[in-house]
Design a protein around this motif. Structure first.
Motif, PDB file in Angstrom:
ATOM      1  N   THR A 111       0.827  -1.202   0.000  1.00  0.00           N
ATOM      2  CA  THR A 111       0.000   0.000   0.000  1.00  0.00           C
ATOM      3  C   THR A 111       0.864   1.256   0.000  1.00  0.00           C
ATOM      4  OG1 THR A 111      -0.146  -0.249   2.401  1.00  0.00           O
ATOM      5  CG2 THR A 111      -1.988  -1.069   1.098  1.00  0.00           C
ATOM      6  N   SER A 112       2.103   1.113  -0.433  1.00  0.00           N
ATOM      7  CA  SER A 112       2.981   2.268  -0.638  1.00  0.00           C
ATOM      8  C   SER A 112       3.717   2.030  -1.949  1.00  0.00           C
ATOM      9  CB  SER A 112       3.969   2.420   0.524  1.00  0.00           C
ATOM     10  OG  SER A 112       4.852   1.329   0.562  1.00  0.00           O
ATOM     11  N   GLU A 184      13.335 -14.545   4.959  1.00  0.00           N
ATOM     12  CA  GLU A 184      13.355 -15.698   4.062  1.00  0.00           C
ATOM     13  C   GLU A 184      11.955 -15.988   3.525  1.00  0.00           C
ATOM     14  OE1 GLU A 184      14.895 -18.569   1.734  1.00  0.00           O
ATOM     15  OE2 GLU A 184      16.041 -17.192   3.000  1.00  0.00           O
ATOM     16  N   ILE A 185      10.941 -15.837   4.377  1.00  0.00           N
ATOM     17  CA  ILE A 185       9.561 -16.045   3.920  1.00  0.00           C
ATOM     18  C   ILE A 185       9.194 -15.002   2.876  1.00  0.00           C
ATOM     19  CG2 ILE A 185       7.137 -16.025   4.615  1.00  0.00           C
ATOM     20  CD1 ILE A 185       8.017 -17.096   7.347  1.00  0.00           C
ATOM     21  N   GLU A 186       9.530 -13.733   3.144  1.00  0.00           N
ATOM     22  CA  GLU A 186       9.223 -12.656   2.196  1.00  0.00           C
ATOM     23  C   GLU A 186       9.902 -12.896   0.854  1.00  0.00           C
ATOM     24  OE1 GLU A 186       8.817  -8.095   2.998  1.00  0.00           O
ATOM     25  OE2 GLU A 186      10.922  -8.480   2.526  1.00  0.00           O
ATOM     26  N   ARG A 187      11.111 -13.448   0.898  1.00  0.00           N
ATOM     27  CA  ARG A 187      11.890 -13.690  -0.316  1.00  0.00           C
ATOM     28  C   ARG A 187      11.176 -14.640  -1.274  1.00  0.00           C
ATOM     29  NH1 ARG A 187      16.842 -15.050   1.998  1.00  0.00           N
ATOM     30  NH2 ARG A 187      17.463 -12.866   1.864  1.00  0.00           N
ATOM     31  N   ASN A 188      10.290 -15.467  -0.754  1.00  0.00           N
ATOM     32  CA  ASN A 188       9.620 -16.468  -1.584  1.00  0.00           C
ATOM     33  C   ASN A 188       8.226 -16.045  -2.027  1.00  0.00           C
ATOM     34  OD1 ASN A 188      11.538 -18.705  -1.772  1.00  0.00           O
ATOM     35  ND2 ASN A 188      11.340 -18.789   0.451  1.00  0.00           N
ATOM     36  N   ALA A 189       7.923 -14.762  -1.934  1.00  0.00           N
ATOM     37  CA  ALA A 189       6.620 -14.272  -2.397  1.00  0.00           C
ATOM     38  C   ALA A 189       6.443 -14.578  -3.881  1.00  0.00           C
ATOM     39  CB  ALA A 189       6.504 -12.773  -2.148  1.00  0.00           C
ATOM     40  N   SER A 190       5.247 -14.999  -4.232  1.00  0.00           N
ATOM     41  CA  SER A 190       4.958 -15.321  -5.631  1.00  0.00           C
ATOM     42  C   SER A 190       4.664 -14.078  -6.451  1.00  0.00           C
ATOM     43  CB  SER A 190       3.746 -16.262  -5.702  1.00  0.00           C
ATOM     44  OG  SER A 190       3.972 -17.432  -4.955  1.00  0.00           O
ATOM     45  N   LEU A 191       4.080 -13.077  -5.796  1.00  0.00           N
ATOM     46  CA  LEU A 191       3.600 -11.901  -6.511  1.00  0.00           C
ATOM     47  C   LEU A 191       3.779 -10.674  -5.623  1.00  0.00           C
ATOM     48  CD1 LEU A 191       2.055 -11.172  -9.177  1.00  0.00           C
ATOM     49  CD2 LEU A 191      -0.068 -11.428  -7.871  1.00  0.00           C
ATOM     50  N   HIS A 192       4.124  -9.554  -6.245  1.00  0.00           N
ATOM     51  CA  HIS A 192       4.294  -8.301  -5.519  1.00  0.00           C
ATOM     52  C   HIS A 192       3.440  -7.246  -6.212  1.00  0.00           C
ATOM     53  CE1 HIS A 192       7.290  -5.170  -3.667  1.00  0.00           C
ATOM     54  NE2 HIS A 192       6.139  -5.207  -3.054  1.00  0.00           N
ATOM     55  N   LEU A 193       2.307  -6.908  -5.602  1.00  0.00           N
ATOM     56  CA  LEU A 193       1.402  -5.906  -6.158  1.00  0.00           C
ATOM     57  C   LEU A 193       1.823  -4.537  -5.640  1.00  0.00           C
ATOM     58  CD1 LEU A 193      -1.926  -7.878  -5.613  1.00  0.00           C
ATOM     59  CD2 LEU A 193      -0.618  -7.666  -7.733  1.00  0.00           C
ATOM     60  N   LEU A 194       2.260  -3.664  -6.550  1.00  0.00           N
ATOM     61  CA  LEU A 194       2.876  -2.392  -6.185  1.00  0.00           C
ATOM     62  C   LEU A 194       1.978  -1.209  -6.519  1.00  0.00           C
ATOM     63  CD1 LEU A 194       6.402  -3.054  -7.670  1.00  0.00           C
ATOM     64  CD2 LEU A 194       5.979  -2.593  -5.275  1.00  0.00           C
ATOM     65  N   LEU A 207      10.474  -6.770 -11.912  1.00  0.00           N
ATOM     66  CA  LEU A 207      10.464  -8.190 -12.251  1.00  0.00           C
ATOM     67  C   LEU A 207       9.102  -8.572 -12.817  1.00  0.00           C
ATOM     68  CD1 LEU A 207      12.140  -9.525  -8.977  1.00  0.00           C
ATOM     69  CD2 LEU A 207      13.235  -9.281 -11.211  1.00  0.00           C
ATOM     70  N   PRO A 208       9.008  -9.710 -13.498  1.00  0.00           N
ATOM     71  CA  PRO A 208       7.702 -10.141 -14.024  1.00  0.00           C
ATOM     72  C   PRO A 208       6.639 -10.304 -12.942  1.00  0.00           C
ATOM     73  CG  PRO A 208       9.467 -11.414 -15.021  1.00  0.00           C
ATOM     74  CD  PRO A 208      10.098 -10.604 -13.926  1.00  0.00           C
ATOM     75  N   ASN A 209       7.065 -10.633 -11.710  1.00  0.00           N
ATOM     76  CA  ASN A 209       6.076 -10.813 -10.638  1.00  0.00           C
ATOM     77  C   ASN A 209       5.887  -9.560  -9.792  1.00  0.00           C
ATOM     78  OD1 ASN A 209       8.589 -10.986  -9.400  1.00  0.00           O
ATOM     79  ND2 ASN A 209       7.963 -12.567  -7.948  1.00  0.00           N
ATOM     80  N   GLN A 210       6.420  -8.423 -10.249  1.00  0.00           N
ATOM     81  CA  GLN A 210       6.158  -7.130  -9.615  1.00  0.00           C
ATOM     82  C   GLN A 210       5.199  -6.357 -10.519  1.00  0.00           C
ATOM     83  OE1 GLN A 210      10.408  -5.946  -9.010  1.00  0.00           O
ATOM     84  NE2 GLN A 210       9.777  -5.615  -6.889  1.00  0.00           N
ATOM     85  N   VAL A 211       3.967  -6.210 -10.063  1.00  0.00           N
ATOM     86  CA  VAL A 211       2.903  -5.683 -10.916  1.00  0.00           C
ATOM     87  C   VAL A 211       2.419  -4.331 -10.392  1.00  0.00           C
ATOM     88  CG1 VAL A 211       0.630  -6.145 -11.890  1.00  0.00           C
ATOM     89  CG2 VAL A 211       2.192  -8.050 -11.419  1.00  0.00           C
ATOM     90  N   PRO A 212       2.547  -3.252 -11.189  1.00  0.00           N
ATOM     91  CA  PRO A 212       2.066  -1.933 -10.751  1.00  0.00           C
ATOM     92  C   PRO A 212       0.547  -1.847 -10.830  1.00  0.00           C
ATOM     93  CG  PRO A 212       2.996  -1.795 -12.966  1.00  0.00           C
ATOM     94  CD  PRO A 212       3.221  -3.203 -12.494  1.00  0.00           C
TER      95      PRO A 212
END
Length: 466
Positions: A111-112, A184-194, A207-212
Protein backbone atom coordinates in the motif's frame (compact mmCIF):
# COMPACT_ATOMS: atom_id res chain seq x y z
CA UNK A 1 -11.37 -8.97 -3.18
CA UNK A 2 -14.89 -8.22 -4.41
CA UNK A 3 -13.94 -8.77 -8.06
CA UNK A 4 -12.26 -12.07 -7.24
CA UNK A 5 -15.43 -13.18 -5.46
CA UNK A 6 -17.57 -12.08 -8.38
CA UNK A 7 -15.45 -14.21 -10.68
CA UNK A 8 -16.38 -17.27 -8.64
CA UNK A 9 -13.40 -17.51 -6.29
CA UNK A 10 -13.94 -18.41 -2.64
CA UNK A 11 -12.39 -15.56 -0.63
CA UNK A 12 -11.59 -15.78 3.08
CA UNK A 13 -10.57 -12.58 4.81
CA UNK A 14 -9.29 -11.78 8.30
CA UNK A 15 -11.43 -8.98 9.71
CA UNK A 16 -12.57 -7.78 13.11
CA UNK A 17 -16.13 -7.50 14.37
CA UNK A 18 -16.62 -4.04 12.86
CA UNK A 19 -16.72 -5.52 9.35
CA UNK A 20 -19.84 -7.15 8.00
CA UNK A 21 -19.69 -8.53 4.48
CA UNK A 22 -22.80 -9.41 2.54
CA UNK A 23 -20.95 -10.37 -0.61
CA UNK A 24 -21.36 -13.85 -2.11
CA UNK A 25 -18.22 -16.02 -1.87
CA UNK A 26 -16.61 -13.74 0.76
CA UNK A 27 -16.17 -15.15 4.26
CA UNK A 28 -15.10 -12.85 7.07
CA UNK A 29 -12.90 -14.67 9.61
CA UNK A 30 -13.07 -12.86 12.94
CA UNK A 31 -9.99 -13.87 14.98
CA UNK A 32 -11.70 -12.83 18.21
CA UNK A 33 -9.57 -9.76 18.82
CA UNK A 34 -8.96 -6.38 17.24
CA UNK A 35 -5.76 -5.61 15.37
CA UNK A 36 -4.11 -2.20 15.68
CA UNK A 37 -5.49 0.43 13.31
CA UNK A 38 -4.40 3.96 12.29
CA UNK A 39 -6.93 5.52 14.66
CA UNK A 40 -5.05 3.94 17.59
CA UNK A 41 -2.04 6.20 17.02
CA UNK A 42 -1.37 9.89 17.46
CA UNK A 43 -1.03 10.79 13.81
CA UNK A 44 0.93 13.96 14.40
CA UNK A 45 3.45 12.11 16.55
CA UNK A 46 4.93 11.03 13.19
CA UNK A 47 5.42 14.69 12.29
CA UNK A 48 6.79 15.71 15.68
CA UNK A 49 8.91 12.66 16.53
CA UNK A 50 9.27 9.98 13.81
CA UNK A 51 11.55 7.74 15.91
CA UNK A 52 9.09 7.72 18.81
CA UNK A 53 6.28 6.79 16.42
CA UNK A 54 8.41 3.99 14.94
CA UNK A 55 8.88 2.52 18.41
CA UNK A 56 5.14 2.77 19.12
CA UNK A 57 4.29 1.14 15.80
CA UNK A 58 6.83 -1.65 16.38
CA UNK A 59 5.36 -2.40 19.81
CA UNK A 60 1.85 -2.43 18.36
CA UNK A 61 2.93 -4.94 15.69
CA UNK A 62 4.45 -7.16 18.39
CA UNK A 63 1.24 -6.98 20.46
CA UNK A 64 -0.80 -7.93 17.41
CA UNK A 65 1.55 -10.84 16.72
CA UNK A 66 1.17 -12.12 20.28
CA UNK A 67 -2.63 -12.02 19.96
CA UNK A 68 -2.43 -13.69 16.57
CA UNK A 69 -0.13 -16.51 17.67
CA UNK A 70 -2.23 -17.24 20.78
CA UNK A 71 -5.61 -17.29 19.05
CA UNK A 72 -7.22 -20.70 18.51
CA UNK A 73 -9.05 -19.38 15.45
CA UNK A 74 -5.93 -18.07 13.71
CA UNK A 75 -3.95 -21.18 14.61
CA UNK A 76 -6.58 -23.33 12.91
CA UNK A 77 -6.12 -21.23 9.78
CA UNK A 78 -2.35 -21.58 10.16
CA UNK A 79 -2.63 -25.37 10.15
CA UNK A 80 -4.94 -25.26 7.11
CA UNK A 81 -2.86 -22.73 5.15
CA UNK A 82 -1.88 -25.34 2.56
CA UNK A 83 -5.51 -25.57 1.44
CA UNK A 84 -5.41 -22.08 -0.07
CA UNK A 85 -4.38 -21.50 -3.68
CA UNK A 86 -3.01 -18.07 -2.79
CA UNK A 87 -2.70 -15.92 0.32
CA UNK A 88 -2.60 -12.11 -0.07
CA UNK A 89 -0.84 -10.13 2.67
CA UNK A 90 -0.80 -6.37 3.21
CA UNK A 91 2.87 -5.55 3.77
CA UNK A 92 2.57 -2.54 6.11
CA UNK A 93 3.35 -3.82 9.59
CA UNK A 94 1.51 -7.03 8.82
CA UNK A 95 4.55 -9.28 8.64
CA UNK A 96 2.73 -10.95 11.54
CA UNK A 97 0.89 -12.83 8.77
CA UNK A 98 4.08 -14.03 7.06
CA UNK A 99 4.15 -17.31 9.03
CA UNK A 100 0.76 -18.12 7.46
CA UNK A 101 2.40 -17.89 4.04
CA UNK A 102 5.26 -20.31 4.72
CA UNK A 103 5.12 -23.18 2.26
CA UNK A 104 2.08 -21.68 0.50
CA UNK A 105 1.91 -19.42 -2.59
CA UNK A 106 1.37 -15.85 -1.44
CA UNK A 107 1.25 -12.30 -2.76
CA UNK A 108 2.42 -9.11 -1.08
CA UNK A 109 0.11 -6.15 -1.53
CA UNK A 110 2.13 -2.95 -1.01
CA UNK A 111 0.00 0.00 0.00
CA UNK A 112 2.98 2.27 -0.64
CA UNK A 113 5.28 2.84 -3.59
CA UNK A 114 8.32 0.66 -4.33
CA UNK A 115 10.24 -0.04 -1.11
CA UNK A 116 13.92 -0.68 -1.95
CA UNK A 117 14.56 -3.34 0.71
CA UNK A 118 11.36 -5.23 0.03
CA UNK A 119 12.11 -5.24 -3.68
CA UNK A 120 15.67 -6.41 -2.97
CA UNK A 121 14.29 -9.37 -1.00
CA UNK A 122 12.58 -10.52 -4.20
CA UNK A 123 15.80 -10.24 -6.20
CA UNK A 124 15.29 -6.79 -7.71
CA UNK A 125 17.68 -4.32 -6.08
CA UNK A 126 16.77 -0.71 -6.98
CA UNK A 127 19.74 1.51 -7.73
CA UNK A 128 19.71 4.45 -5.26
CA UNK A 129 21.52 6.55 -7.86
CA UNK A 130 18.13 7.14 -9.50
CA UNK A 131 15.42 5.14 -7.65
CA UNK A 132 13.68 6.91 -4.76
CA UNK A 133 13.97 5.71 -1.17
CA UNK A 134 10.23 6.43 -0.80
CA UNK A 135 11.08 8.87 2.01
CA UNK A 136 11.95 11.94 -0.08
CA UNK A 137 11.98 12.88 -3.76
CA UNK A 138 14.73 14.61 -5.75
CA UNK A 139 14.79 16.05 -9.24
CA UNK A 140 16.11 13.68 -11.90
CA UNK A 141 18.89 13.16 -12.72
CA UNK A 142 20.19 13.18 -9.14
CA UNK A 143 23.17 15.41 -8.44
CA UNK A 144 26.04 14.30 -6.20
CA UNK A 145 24.48 15.47 -2.93
CA UNK A 146 21.03 14.22 -3.95
CA UNK A 147 22.50 10.77 -4.57
CA UNK A 148 24.27 10.92 -1.23
CA UNK A 149 21.03 11.84 0.57
CA UNK A 150 19.03 9.22 -1.33
CA UNK A 151 21.52 6.48 -0.44
CA UNK A 152 21.33 7.49 3.24
CA UNK A 153 17.52 7.52 3.11
CA UNK A 154 17.49 4.13 1.38
CA UNK A 155 19.58 2.69 4.22
CA UNK A 156 17.14 4.29 6.69
CA UNK A 157 14.20 2.79 4.81
CA UNK A 158 15.78 -0.67 5.03
CA UNK A 159 16.26 -0.18 8.76
CA UNK A 160 12.59 0.74 9.18
CA UNK A 161 11.50 -2.17 6.97
CA UNK A 162 13.13 -4.70 9.29
CA UNK A 163 12.87 -2.77 12.57
CA UNK A 164 9.06 -2.94 12.60
CA UNK A 165 8.86 -6.77 12.58
CA UNK A 166 11.94 -7.30 14.80
CA UNK A 167 9.93 -8.03 17.95
CA UNK A 168 7.43 -10.03 15.91
CA UNK A 169 10.26 -12.26 14.73
CA UNK A 170 11.35 -12.95 18.32
CA UNK A 171 7.82 -14.04 19.20
CA UNK A 172 7.64 -16.14 16.04
CA UNK A 173 10.90 -17.91 16.90
CA UNK A 174 9.53 -18.76 20.34
CA UNK A 175 6.20 -19.99 18.99
CA UNK A 176 7.42 -21.59 15.75
CA UNK A 177 11.15 -22.34 16.14
CA UNK A 178 11.10 -24.46 12.98
CA UNK A 179 10.00 -21.59 10.72
CA UNK A 180 12.57 -19.70 8.60
CA UNK A 181 13.14 -15.99 9.19
CA UNK A 182 10.57 -13.41 8.10
CA UNK A 183 13.08 -12.19 5.51
CA UNK A 184 13.36 -15.70 4.06
CA UNK A 185 9.56 -16.05 3.92
CA UNK A 186 9.22 -12.66 2.20
CA UNK A 187 11.89 -13.69 -0.32
CA UNK A 188 9.62 -16.47 -1.58
CA UNK A 189 6.62 -14.27 -2.40
CA UNK A 190 4.96 -15.32 -5.63
CA UNK A 191 3.60 -11.90 -6.51
CA UNK A 192 4.29 -8.30 -5.52
CA UNK A 193 1.40 -5.91 -6.16
CA UNK A 194 2.88 -2.39 -6.18
CA UNK A 195 1.16 0.97 -5.90
CA UNK A 196 3.34 2.59 -8.55
CA UNK A 197 2.67 4.22 -11.91
CA UNK A 198 4.58 5.57 -14.88
CA UNK A 199 2.86 8.94 -14.42
CA UNK A 200 4.39 9.63 -10.98
CA UNK A 201 7.23 7.14 -10.51
CA UNK A 202 8.65 7.23 -14.02
CA UNK A 203 10.16 4.12 -15.62
CA UNK A 204 11.08 1.47 -13.05
CA UNK A 205 12.89 -1.80 -13.66
CA UNK A 206 10.45 -4.40 -12.34
CA UNK A 207 10.46 -8.19 -12.25
CA UNK A 208 7.70 -10.14 -14.02
CA UNK A 209 6.08 -10.81 -10.64
CA UNK A 210 6.16 -7.13 -9.61
CA UNK A 211 2.90 -5.68 -10.92
CA UNK A 212 2.07 -1.93 -10.75
CA UNK A 213 -1.55 -1.42 -9.68
CA UNK A 214 -1.72 2.28 -8.73
CA UNK A 215 -5.31 3.50 -8.82
CA UNK A 216 -6.77 0.21 -7.63
CA UNK A 217 -9.51 2.00 -5.66
CA UNK A 218 -10.65 4.19 -8.56
CA UNK A 219 -14.26 3.80 -9.61
CA UNK A 220 -16.69 5.59 -11.94
CA UNK A 221 -18.17 8.79 -10.43
CA UNK A 222 -21.52 8.41 -8.70
CA UNK A 223 -24.20 11.09 -8.19
CA UNK A 224 -23.33 13.40 -5.29
CA UNK A 225 -25.59 13.74 -2.24
CA UNK A 226 -28.06 16.57 -2.79
CA UNK A 227 -26.67 18.86 -0.07
CA UNK A 228 -23.13 18.62 -1.45
CA UNK A 229 -24.27 18.96 -5.07
CA UNK A 230 -26.34 22.06 -4.26
CA UNK A 231 -23.38 23.58 -2.42
CA UNK A 232 -21.00 22.97 -5.34
CA UNK A 233 -23.37 24.18 -8.05
CA UNK A 234 -22.91 27.58 -9.67
CA UNK A 235 -19.97 29.45 -11.17
CA UNK A 236 -17.83 29.71 -8.03
CA UNK A 237 -14.71 27.53 -7.88
CA UNK A 238 -14.58 24.90 -5.14
CA UNK A 239 -11.62 23.92 -2.94
CA UNK A 240 -11.78 20.47 -1.39
CA UNK A 241 -9.95 19.70 1.88
CA UNK A 242 -9.71 15.95 2.42
CA UNK A 243 -7.43 14.46 5.07
CA UNK A 244 -8.21 10.76 4.68
CA UNK A 245 -10.54 8.42 6.50
CA UNK A 246 -8.30 7.04 9.23
CA UNK A 247 -4.79 8.50 9.40
CA UNK A 248 -5.87 12.08 10.20
CA UNK A 249 -9.06 12.37 12.23
CA UNK A 250 -11.01 15.18 13.83
CA UNK A 251 -9.81 14.12 17.29
CA UNK A 252 -6.15 13.84 16.26
CA UNK A 253 -5.57 17.02 14.28
CA UNK A 254 -4.17 19.78 16.56
CA UNK A 255 -6.80 22.39 17.32
CA UNK A 256 -4.62 25.30 16.22
CA UNK A 257 -3.98 23.66 12.84
CA UNK A 258 -7.65 23.01 12.22
CA UNK A 259 -8.41 26.61 13.20
CA UNK A 260 -5.92 27.76 10.56
CA UNK A 261 -7.67 25.66 7.90
CA UNK A 262 -11.08 27.02 8.91
CA UNK A 263 -9.99 30.64 9.25
CA UNK A 264 -8.29 30.75 5.86
CA UNK A 265 -11.19 28.92 4.19
CA UNK A 266 -13.75 31.45 5.45
CA UNK A 267 -11.75 34.37 4.05
CA UNK A 268 -11.33 32.93 0.55
CA UNK A 269 -13.46 34.05 -2.42
CA UNK A 270 -14.22 30.39 -3.15
CA UNK A 271 -16.43 27.64 -1.79
CA UNK A 272 -14.65 25.17 0.49
CA UNK A 273 -15.59 21.62 1.47
CA UNK A 274 -13.69 20.41 4.55
CA UNK A 275 -13.90 16.65 4.96
CA UNK A 276 -12.25 15.42 8.18
CA UNK A 277 -13.10 11.94 9.47
CA UNK A 278 -15.22 12.12 12.63
CA UNK A 279 -16.15 15.76 12.13
CA UNK A 280 -19.76 16.86 12.60
CA UNK A 281 -21.52 18.06 9.46
CA UNK A 282 -22.53 21.70 9.13
CA UNK A 283 -22.13 24.87 7.12
CA UNK A 284 -20.55 28.20 7.93
CA UNK A 285 -20.83 30.72 5.11
CA UNK A 286 -18.72 29.51 2.19
CA UNK A 287 -17.46 26.44 4.10
CA UNK A 288 -19.23 23.07 4.16
CA UNK A 289 -18.08 20.79 7.00
CA UNK A 290 -18.46 17.03 6.71
CA UNK A 291 -16.90 13.84 8.00
CA UNK A 292 -17.87 11.30 5.37
CA UNK A 293 -18.01 13.01 1.97
CA UNK A 294 -17.58 10.85 -1.17
CA UNK A 295 -14.10 12.08 -2.09
CA UNK A 296 -13.81 10.60 -5.58
CA UNK A 297 -17.19 11.96 -6.62
CA UNK A 298 -16.30 15.44 -5.32
CA UNK A 299 -12.95 15.47 -7.16
CA UNK A 300 -14.77 14.48 -10.35
CA UNK A 301 -16.92 17.64 -10.21
CA UNK A 302 -15.75 20.25 -12.76
CA UNK A 303 -15.94 23.10 -10.22
CA UNK A 304 -13.24 21.59 -7.99
CA UNK A 305 -10.00 23.45 -8.73
CA UNK A 306 -7.81 22.56 -5.73
CA UNK A 307 -7.36 19.62 -3.37
CA UNK A 308 -5.74 20.21 0.05
CA UNK A 309 -4.56 16.76 1.10
CA UNK A 310 -2.18 14.82 3.36
CA UNK A 311 -1.18 12.93 0.18
CA UNK A 312 -2.05 9.38 1.09
CA UNK A 313 -1.65 7.01 -1.85
CA UNK A 314 -5.35 6.56 -2.56
CA UNK A 315 -6.08 10.29 -2.46
CA UNK A 316 -3.10 11.14 -4.66
CA UNK A 317 -4.19 8.80 -7.44
CA UNK A 318 -7.79 9.95 -7.14
CA UNK A 319 -6.75 13.56 -7.68
CA UNK A 320 -4.30 12.58 -10.43
CA UNK A 321 -7.07 10.70 -12.22
CA UNK A 322 -9.38 13.72 -12.08
CA UNK A 323 -6.61 16.25 -12.79
CA UNK A 324 -6.96 18.44 -9.68
CA UNK A 325 -3.77 20.21 -8.42
CA UNK A 326 -2.78 19.81 -4.78
CA UNK A 327 -1.58 21.60 -1.67
CA UNK A 328 0.16 18.85 0.28
CA UNK A 329 0.26 18.64 4.08
CA UNK A 330 1.97 15.25 4.60
CA UNK A 331 1.79 13.55 7.98
CA UNK A 332 4.12 10.58 7.34
CA UNK A 333 7.28 9.91 5.31
CA UNK A 334 5.41 8.09 2.53
CA UNK A 335 2.99 11.04 2.31
CA UNK A 336 5.97 13.34 1.87
CA UNK A 337 7.35 11.15 -0.91
CA UNK A 338 4.04 11.22 -2.79
CA UNK A 339 3.80 14.99 -2.29
CA UNK A 340 7.35 15.34 -3.61
CA UNK A 341 6.42 13.55 -6.82
CA UNK A 342 3.54 15.95 -7.42
CA UNK A 343 5.76 18.95 -6.64
CA UNK A 344 8.41 17.75 -9.12
CA UNK A 345 5.65 17.38 -11.71
CA UNK A 346 4.71 21.03 -11.14
CA UNK A 347 1.24 20.01 -9.96
CA UNK A 348 1.46 20.75 -6.23
CA UNK A 349 2.83 22.93 -3.45
CA UNK A 350 4.09 21.15 -0.34
CA UNK A 351 3.66 22.69 3.12
CA UNK A 352 4.52 21.47 6.62
CA UNK A 353 2.14 21.06 9.54
CA UNK A 354 4.90 22.23 11.89
CA UNK A 355 5.34 25.61 10.21
CA UNK A 356 1.79 26.11 8.91
CA UNK A 357 0.35 29.60 9.39
CA UNK A 358 -2.64 31.40 7.92
CA UNK A 359 -0.40 33.51 5.71
CA UNK A 360 1.53 30.51 4.35
CA UNK A 361 -1.64 28.56 3.60
CA UNK A 362 -3.45 31.53 2.01
CA UNK A 363 -0.47 32.35 -0.22
CA UNK A 364 -0.26 28.72 -1.38
CA UNK A 365 -3.99 28.63 -2.15
CA UNK A 366 -3.91 31.86 -4.14
CA UNK A 367 -0.77 30.76 -6.01
CA UNK A 368 -2.46 27.62 -7.33
CA UNK A 369 -5.86 29.25 -7.91
CA UNK A 370 -4.38 32.12 -9.93
CA UNK A 371 -1.52 30.32 -11.69
CA UNK A 372 -2.85 28.02 -14.44
CA UNK A 373 0.43 26.11 -14.77
CA UNK A 374 -0.42 23.86 -11.80
CA UNK A 375 -3.68 22.75 -13.37
CA UNK A 376 -2.03 22.30 -16.77
CA UNK A 377 0.77 20.19 -15.31
CA UNK A 378 -1.68 18.03 -13.37
CA UNK A 379 -3.78 17.62 -16.53
CA UNK A 380 -0.70 16.24 -18.31
CA UNK A 381 0.06 13.83 -15.44
CA UNK A 382 -3.59 12.76 -15.53
CA UNK A 383 -3.46 12.01 -19.26
CA UNK A 384 -0.34 9.88 -18.81
CA UNK A 385 -1.93 8.00 -15.92
CA UNK A 386 -5.24 7.39 -17.70
CA UNK A 387 -3.65 6.17 -20.94
CA UNK A 388 -3.41 2.46 -20.08
CA UNK A 389 -4.60 -0.62 -21.92
CA UNK A 390 -6.34 -1.97 -18.80
CA UNK A 391 -7.44 -0.78 -15.38
CA UNK A 392 -5.35 -1.39 -12.28
CA UNK A 393 -8.14 -3.60 -10.93
CA UNK A 394 -8.21 -5.78 -14.05
CA UNK A 395 -4.42 -6.10 -13.89
CA UNK A 396 -4.46 -7.03 -10.20
CA UNK A 397 -7.20 -9.64 -10.72
CA UNK A 398 -5.44 -11.21 -13.71
CA UNK A 399 -2.07 -11.63 -11.99
CA UNK A 400 -3.66 -12.82 -8.74
CA UNK A 401 -5.52 -15.52 -10.67
CA UNK A 402 -2.35 -16.29 -12.65
CA UNK A 403 -0.32 -16.87 -9.47
CA UNK A 404 -3.10 -19.07 -8.08
CA UNK A 405 -3.44 -21.08 -11.32
CA UNK A 406 0.26 -21.89 -11.43
CA UNK A 407 0.58 -22.63 -7.70
CA UNK A 408 2.69 -19.58 -7.00
CA UNK A 409 4.12 -19.22 -10.52
CA UNK A 410 7.72 -20.12 -9.55
CA UNK A 411 8.79 -19.37 -13.14
CA UNK A 412 8.17 -15.66 -12.44
CA UNK A 413 10.52 -15.51 -9.46
CA UNK A 414 14.02 -14.14 -9.90
CA UNK A 415 16.89 -16.49 -8.98
CA UNK A 416 18.70 -13.39 -7.71
CA UNK A 417 16.60 -13.54 -4.54
CA UNK A 418 18.76 -16.43 -3.31
CA UNK A 419 22.07 -14.66 -3.91
CA UNK A 420 24.06 -13.07 -1.13
CA UNK A 421 25.25 -9.50 -1.62
CA UNK A 422 28.74 -10.85 -2.39
CA UNK A 423 27.34 -13.06 -5.13
CA UNK A 424 24.86 -10.47 -6.42
CA UNK A 425 27.52 -7.87 -7.22
CA UNK A 426 30.08 -10.60 -8.06
CA UNK A 427 32.37 -9.34 -5.32
CA UNK A 428 34.00 -12.77 -5.10
CA UNK A 429 34.81 -12.67 -8.82
CA UNK A 430 36.09 -9.09 -8.55
CA UNK A 431 38.28 -10.13 -5.62
CA UNK A 432 39.57 -13.13 -7.59
CA UNK A 433 40.29 -10.89 -10.59
CA UNK A 434 42.20 -8.46 -8.36
CA UNK A 435 44.22 -11.32 -6.84
CA UNK A 436 45.05 -12.66 -10.31
CA UNK A 437 46.01 -9.18 -11.48
CA UNK A 438 48.25 -8.76 -8.43
CA UNK A 439 49.83 -12.16 -9.07
CA UNK A 440 50.37 -11.36 -12.74
CA UNK A 441 51.85 -7.99 -11.84
CA UNK A 442 54.11 -9.65 -9.27
CA UNK A 443 55.27 -12.19 -11.88
CA UNK A 444 55.90 -9.33 -14.29
CA UNK A 445 58.01 -7.48 -11.71
CA UNK A 446 60.02 -10.63 -10.96
CA UNK A 447 60.58 -11.20 -14.66
CA UNK A 448 61.84 -7.62 -15.01
CA UNK A 449 64.21 -8.15 -12.07
CA UNK A 450 65.53 -11.40 -13.58
CA UNK A 451 66.06 -9.78 -16.97
CA UNK A 452 67.72 -6.79 -15.34
CA UNK A 453 69.99 -9.07 -13.33
CA UNK A 454 70.90 -11.09 -16.41
CA UNK A 455 71.62 -7.99 -18.47
CA UNK A 456 73.72 -6.40 -15.74
CA UNK A 457 75.52 -9.70 -15.18
CA UNK A 458 76.48 -9.99 -18.86
CA UNK A 459 77.66 -6.40 -18.88
CA UNK A 460 79.87 -6.94 -15.83
CA UNK A 461 81.39 -10.09 -17.37
CA UNK A 462 82.30 -8.18 -20.53
CA UNK A 463 83.89 -5.39 -18.49
CA UNK A 464 86.03 -7.94 -16.58
CA UNK A 465 87.22 -9.56 -19.81
CA UNK A 466 88.15 -6.18 -21.21
Amino acid sequence: MVDLARRGHEVHMFCDSSYHFKIPNVTCINPGFRLSAPEDFDTFDVVRNPLSFLKTFTNAAANDAEKMFNSDITMKIFKRRGEYDLIVIDHLGLSIFYPFAHGTPFAIFSTSALLPCQSASLGNVPNPAFVSSNFMEFKQPYGFFDRLKNIALTVAQCYVHWAIPSQTEKLMNERFPWLPSLKEIERNASLHLLTTSLALDGPLSLLPNQVPIAGLVLKPPQPLPKDILDFMSGNTSVIYIGLGVSFIRNDSIPRDKKDILLSVSKKLPYKVIMNVHGQASGRSGNVLLTGDAPQQDILAHPNVKLFISHCGLAGVYETVYHGVPVIALPAAPEHGAMAGKLVLAGAAIQLSWLTLTEEILRDAVMEIMTNPSYGENMAFVSRVFRDQEETALDRAVFWTEYAARFRGAPHLKSPARHLSWIEFISLDFILLALILCCCAFNVFLKAIRVLKTECLGDKNEKEKVT
